[in-house]
Scaffold this active site. Structure first.
Site, short mmCIF file in Angstrom:
data_model
loop_
_atom_site.label_atom_id
_atom_site.label_comp_id
_atom_site.label_asym_id
_atom_site.label_seq_id
_atom_site.Cartn_x
_atom_site.Cartn_y
_atom_site.Cartn_z
N LYS A 178 1.03 -1.39 0.10
CA LYS A 178 0.09 -0.19 0.15
C LYS A 178 0.88 1.20 0.06
O LYS A 178 1.62 1.51 0.89
CB LYS A 178 -1.05 0.01 1.26
N GLU A 254 10.16 0.82 10.49
CA GLU A 254 11.26 1.89 10.23
C GLU A 254 10.50 3.33 10.51
O GLU A 254 9.63 3.42 9.79
CB GLU A 254 11.82 2.02 9.00
N CYS A 288 12.99 11.23 7.68
CA CYS A 288 13.01 10.81 9.19
C CYS A 288 14.47 10.99 9.67
O CYS A 288 14.67 10.83 10.81
CB CYS A 288 12.46 9.38 9.21
N GLU A 392 9.35 15.36 16.06
CA GLU A 392 9.62 15.06 14.82
C GLU A 392 8.85 16.06 14.04
O GLU A 392 7.64 16.32 14.02
CB GLU A 392 9.40 13.85 14.34
#
Length: 492
Positions: A178, A254, A288, A392
């Protein structure tokens, strides 16, 4: 002038056929907000159909063996190289990235090159044998899971597609993948190439749709034996719970990061500034492992900041920031927009939070009348417990903090729940090793930083940045299970 492709595929790819859905979602171009495409969203029934196709195709695909599977994977890699311009065009329209950035040598290596690696290296998947008891042969063998489910991020849609699909199918699995609902278009073009490469029906199935519906259905499906996810830490935690509550499928994650970069007085400061600025300019901070926290020894801060501001600000020769308003122009370079309005508002919210503690050294504002452009922004010496230092951001916002001792720098760098990437710049060899060992991260750069990764080594993080590893031999190893066989061949 921005040009649309003559045709953009927006349907679902199941069992080597294009399938429509009554559920759809809209995409908008991030550089001007104009409509881009209406994409078909996979329902629960579509997910079940794709998993059923993958399950039916898996035994025959596994029986082909490494050499039998190799040809289709290599043809797929070759077709990606042939269609690089088309992929770059869709990537630019969907994300705002420049054509040059989308077609750079890293894409050639990490996409086609990684597929070629998996096709060849699958031969080296091996277990072990022991003869430590009379009359017994003990064997550990490696076998594919069966059906793998994979969910890709929007900021690295093409590389993550190749890493997840390549490792899974080379090891003998079939896969349902996906794409992110923010960037589904390149995955659908790759699906078209999958059919042309000669993969049997059902081996690779490509779905689009929102995470809470399509992604959730894939993660919960009882016939999916392994789930590989790249994305936010919050979603990763949720998917782990879903797996535990359903069939205890193996989950590889991850996740997010809050990468720290430590710069000592003896570092090559112009080089350190250039590489840390590139880390933040890469994908306009939507990465990231972008080094969003930079810790600079006090004696070096003035010189470092002089170089860093110039490299990070993206100011052109006329004194203005060039906005990337036409990502399909092969020569145009400049500041890319954020992916969408949601991300734009999130980043601007962090900037407003940072302004409570002081005025940004540069940036801190929106750019342009259209699109989702944010000026490169630097905050100095923010409190270590504020949101910008802990969370983040996923945008062009960097926090620079000074330190006096190595111990202080390490304490600051490790003061985070994340542990994906960290880096250190110093010309002291002993200190470089000492600090690299002490940094709590799955990947560490010495006199370099992200997106520079160690070729052939593990890709993944510590702590809340995930579990498991991707890429190269480690990616292949993550796509097989171990089985112990206890064979008695002699008399009792």
């Amino acid at each position: 002038m921005v040009k649309l492709p003559e045709y953009i595929e927006t349907r679902l790819f199941i069992n080597n056929e294009w399938v429509t859905s009554t559920d759809t979602f809209d995409l908008y171009r991030p550089f001007d907000g104009a409509p881009l495409a209406r994409v078909h969203a996979a329902t629960h029934a579509h997910v079940s159909s794709a998993v059923a196709a993958a399950k039916a195709a898996q035994p025959a695909w596994e029986r082909l063996g490494v050499y039998g599977r190799k040809g289709a994977i290599l043809r797929f890699a070759a077709l990606i190289r042939e269609h690089t311009d088309e992929l770059a065009l869709l990537e630019g329209l969907n994300t705002g990235r420049s054509h040059r950035e989308a077609t750079d040598k890293a894409m050639d290596y990490t996409v086609s090159g990684m597929l070629e690696y998996f096709a060849e290296a699958a031969l080296d998947i091996r277990g072990e044998t022991r003869m430590c008891e009379e009359g017994k042969l003990l064997m550990e063998i490696k076998q594919p899971f069966g059906v793998v489910g994979a969910i890709c991020p929007w900021n690295a849609a093409i590389p993550m597609f190749a890493w997840k699909v390549g490792a899974a199918v080379a090891a003998g699995n079939t896969i349902v993948i996906k794409s992110s609902e923010k960037t589904p278009l390149t995955s659908l073009l790759l699906a078209d190439l999958i059919a042309k490469a000669g993969f049997p029906p059902g081996v690779i199935n490509v779905l689009s749709g929102p995470g809470p519906t399509t992604g959730a259905a894939l993660a919960a499906h009882p016939d999916v034996r392994k789930l590989s996810f790249t994305g936010s830490t919050a979603t990763g935690r949720h998917l782990q719970k879903v797996a535990a509550d359903t069939n205890m499928k193996k989950v590889q994650l991850e996740l997010g990061g809050k990468s720290a970069c430590i710069i000592f007085n003896d570092a090559n400061l112009p080089m350190a500034a250039a590489r840390t600025a590139f880390s933040m300019n890469f994908l306009v901070g939507q990465s990231c492992f972008a080094n969003t926290r930079i810790f600079v020894e006090k004696g070096a801060v003035d010189e470092f900041m002089r170089h860093f501001k110039a490299a990070f600000s993206k100011v052109g020769p006329n004194g203005e920031i060039q906005l990337l308003t036409d990502p399909t122009d092969k020569e145009l370079m400049g500041l890319s927009p954020l992916i969408d309005e949601i991300q734009f508002k999130k980043v601007m919210g962090y900037i407003e939070e940072g302004k409570k503690y002081g005025t940004p050294l540069i940036g801190g504002h929106k750019l342009g009348d259209k699109g989702f452009f944010v000026a490169p922004t630097i905050f100095l010496d923010l409190p270590p417990d504020c949101a910008l230092m802990k969370e983040e951001i996923f945008g062009p916002v960097v926090c620079v903090t000074t330190f006096e001792t190595e111990e202080e720098a390490l304490a600051l760098a490790n003061d985070t729940e994340y542990g994906l990437y960290a880096s250190v710049f110093t010309q002291d060899a002993s200190r470089s090793i000492r600090v690299a060992r002490a940094l709590e991260a799955g990947m560490v750069g010495v006199n370099t930083t992200s997106p520079d990764i160690a070729t052939g080594l593990t890709f993944g993080g510590w702590k809340s940045s995930g579990n498991g590893r991707e890429g190269w031999s480690h990616g292949l190893a993550s796509m097989v299970e171990s089985k112990s066989i206890n064979m008695v061949y002699g008399p009792p």
